[in-house]
Design an enzyme around this catalytic site. Structure first.
Site, PDB file in Angstrom:
ATOM      1  N   HIS A 118      40.047  22.713  45.021  1.00 51.58           N
ATOM      2  CA  HIS A 118      40.196  23.997  44.324  1.00 51.58           C
ATOM      3  C   HIS A 118      41.195  24.859  45.109  1.00 51.58           C
ATOM      4  CE1 HIS A 118      39.326  27.949  42.697  1.00 51.58           C
ATOM      5  NE2 HIS A 118      38.771  27.339  41.663  1.00 51.58           N
TER       6      HIS A 118
ATOM      7  N   GLU B  55      44.925  24.013  37.145  1.00 52.10           N
ATOM      8  CA  GLU B  55      44.610  25.422  37.326  1.00 52.10           C
ATOM      9  C   GLU B  55      45.801  26.133  37.964  1.00 52.10           C
ATOM     10  OE1 GLU B  55      40.192  26.217  37.488  1.00 52.10           O
ATOM     11  OE2 GLU B  55      40.699  25.580  39.503  1.00 52.10           O
TER      12      GLU B  55
ATOM     13  N   SER C  20      41.298  32.030  34.153  1.00 53.88           N
ATOM     14  CA  SER C  20      40.965  33.167  33.271  1.00 53.88           C
ATOM     15  C   SER C  20      40.680  32.731  31.834  1.00 53.88           C
ATOM     16  CB  SER C  20      42.071  34.223  33.321  1.00 53.88           C
ATOM     17  OG  SER C  20      42.198  34.748  34.634  1.00 53.88           O
TER      18      SER C  20
ATOM     19  N   GLU D 190      41.253  27.833  45.930  1.00 51.89           N
ATOM     20  CA  GLU D 190      40.672  28.729  46.944  1.00 51.89           C
ATOM     21  C   GLU D 190      40.358  27.960  48.222  1.00 51.89           C
ATOM     22  OE1 GLU D 190      37.647  30.443  44.418  1.00 51.89           O
ATOM     23  OE2 GLU D 190      39.245  31.379  43.256  1.00 51.89           O
TER      24      GLU D 190
ATOM     25  N   ASN E 251      32.387  27.260  37.257  1.00 47.16           N
ATOM     26  CA  ASN E 251      32.508  27.299  38.718  1.00 47.16           C
ATOM     27  C   ASN E 251      32.017  28.670  39.156  1.00 47.16           C
ATOM     28  OD1 ASN E 251      33.205  27.312  41.390  1.00 47.16           O
ATOM     29  ND2 ASN E 251      35.420  27.470  41.035  1.00 47.16           N
ATOM     30  N   TRP E 252      30.798  28.687  39.696  1.00 44.04           N
ATOM     31  CA  TRP E 252      30.186  29.982  40.050  1.00 44.04           C
ATOM     32  C   TRP E 252      30.779  30.572  41.320  1.00 44.04           C
ATOM     33  CZ3 TRP E 252      24.249  28.601  39.173  1.00 44.04           C
ATOM     34  CH2 TRP E 252      24.036  28.430  37.802  1.00 44.04           C
ATOM     35  N   LYS E 253      31.530  29.789  42.046  1.00 42.69           N
ATOM     36  CA  LYS E 253      32.089  30.228  43.339  1.00 42.69           C
ATOM     37  C   LYS E 253      30.953  30.748  44.235  1.00 42.69           C
ATOM     38  CE  LYS E 253      36.289  31.292  40.882  1.00 42.69           C
ATOM     39  NZ  LYS E 253      37.673  31.674  41.017  1.00 42.69           N
TER      40      LYS E 253
ATOM     41  N   GLY F 253      41.280  33.970  38.307  1.00 40.14           N
ATOM     42  CA  GLY F 253      40.658  35.232  38.682  1.00 40.14           C
ATOM     43  C   GLY F 253      41.537  36.445  38.490  1.00 40.14           C
TER      44      GLY F 253
ATOM     45  N   GLY G  27      35.710  30.102  35.830  1.00 41.90           N
ATOM     46  CA  GLY G  27      35.149  30.848  36.948  1.00 41.90           C
ATOM     47  C   GLY G  27      34.383  32.061  36.451  1.00 41.90           C
ATOM     48  N   GLY G  28      35.057  33.209  36.426  1.00 38.88           N
ATOM     49  CA  GLY G  28      34.418  34.493  36.105  1.00 38.88           C
ATOM     50  C   GLY G  28      33.539  34.451  34.866  1.00 38.88           C
TER      51      GLY G  28
HETATM   52  C1  PEP Z   1      38.198  28.791  38.807  1.00 39.63           C
HETATM   53  O1  PEP Z   1      37.568  29.274  39.729  1.00 39.63           O
HETATM   54  O2  PEP Z   1      38.375  27.567  38.805  1.00 39.63           O
HETATM   55  C2  PEP Z   1      38.704  29.646  37.736  1.00 39.63           C
HETATM   56  C3  PEP Z   1      39.422  29.103  36.783  1.00 39.63           C
HETATM   57  O3  PEP Z   1      38.385  30.978  37.796  1.00 39.63           O
HETATM   58  P1  PEP Z   1      38.622  32.086  36.640  1.00 39.63           P
HETATM   59  O4  PEP Z   1      38.120  31.494  35.351  1.00 39.63           O
HETATM   60  O5  PEP Z   1      37.817  33.262  37.079  1.00 39.63           O
HETATM   61  O6  PEP Z   1      40.088  32.364  36.583  1.00 39.63           O
END
Ligand code: PEP
Length: 249
Positions: free
Chosen positions: A94, A166, A211, A96, A9-11, A172, A232-233
């Site tokens: 999600h 999640e 994470s 966010e 997930n590049w956000k 994040g 994500g990251g």
């Molecule tokens: C996400 O955006 O779904 C996510 C899990 O982010 P991260 O891996 O950065 O915690």
């Protein structure tokens, strides 16, 4: 036997150029027969990704999808548009989106339904905040988020979808759920689905997100009810993302 899925997930990150080079690097590094792989990119990069991934094992998804089919909904992107640009998946709900943009259980369920109507695979994101976990609400919260979709779409609809557990406190933040904490919730989600359909529950892909990194992926991905990751990251770096993908054995 459930197949694993590793999904990035590049956000709201990157540029047209960096999205292209990241995609090319991921495609060049795919060589694991044990897992499927996908990235959810910003809408404006989807056209480029369609060209770069066509005929490769890398699937593409969007990070959101409209809860309506078409019409006067400024700023929204419909499921049929995403389909036209080669998307296989769309994230819905999600955290966010829920926290920053007011997505509710009801609108998330409507997005889920719209995605499926057009043949997209919705990836339903559910999870509790730290406050909810600390007050013992985790299972209530994920059940409520899941039930909202099952009530609207029907249990059969889950067969063509993916769930991502999640925990909001792990997204994040660099804090990951332990393997056991994640497994406990994944198992509970599967049991909740099994109350209505044991077969769908058994086949359902439930991803962990929060994470996930190369250093913790192997442990999480080896748990019985964890069928992959939403990342994500670490998905913004091709090597890290591929290392997680190659942790699936
Ligand atoms: C996400 O955006 O779904 C996510 C899990 O982010 P991260 O891996 O950065 O915690």
């Amino acid at each position: 036997m459930r197949r694993s899925l590793i999904m990035g997930n590049w956000k709201m990150n990157g540029s047209r150029e960096s999205a292209k080079s990241l995609t090319e690097a991921i495609v060049a590094g795919i060589s694991n027969d044990n897992a499927d792989i996908a990235v959810c990119a910003p809408f404006v990069f989807l056209s480029d990704l369609q060209g770069l991934t066509d005929g490769t094992p890398l699937a593409v998804g969007a990070q959101n999808v409209a809860d309506q089919e078409s019409g006067a909904y400024t700023g929204e992107v419909s499921a049929s548009m995403l389909k036209e640009f080669g998307c296989k998946y769309a994230l819905v709900g999600h955290s966010e989106r829920r926290v920053c943009y007011g997505d509710t259980d009801e609108s998330v369920a409507a997005r889920f339904v719209e995605a499926q109507k057009q043949g997209l695979v919705p990836v339903l994101c559910i999870g509790e905040t730290l406050e909810q976990r600390e007050s013992g609400e985790t299972f209530n919260v994920v059940n409520t988020q899941l039930d909202a979709v099952v009530d609207k779409a029907g249990i059969e609809a889950l067969a063509n979808s993916v769930i991502a557990y999640e925990p909001v406190w792990a997204i994040g933040t660099g804090v990951t759920a332990t393997d056991e904490q994640a497994q406990e919730v994944h198992k509970a989600i599967r049991e909740r689905i099994a109350e209505k359909s044991p077969e769908i529950a058994e086949n359902m892909q439930i991803l962990y997100g929060g994470s996930m990194k190369p250093a913790n992926a192997k442990g999480l991905l080896s748990m019985a009810d964890i069928d992959g990751g939403l990342i994500g990251g670490a998905s913004l770096d091709a090597q890290s993302f591929l290392d997680i993908y190659h942790s699936v054995s």
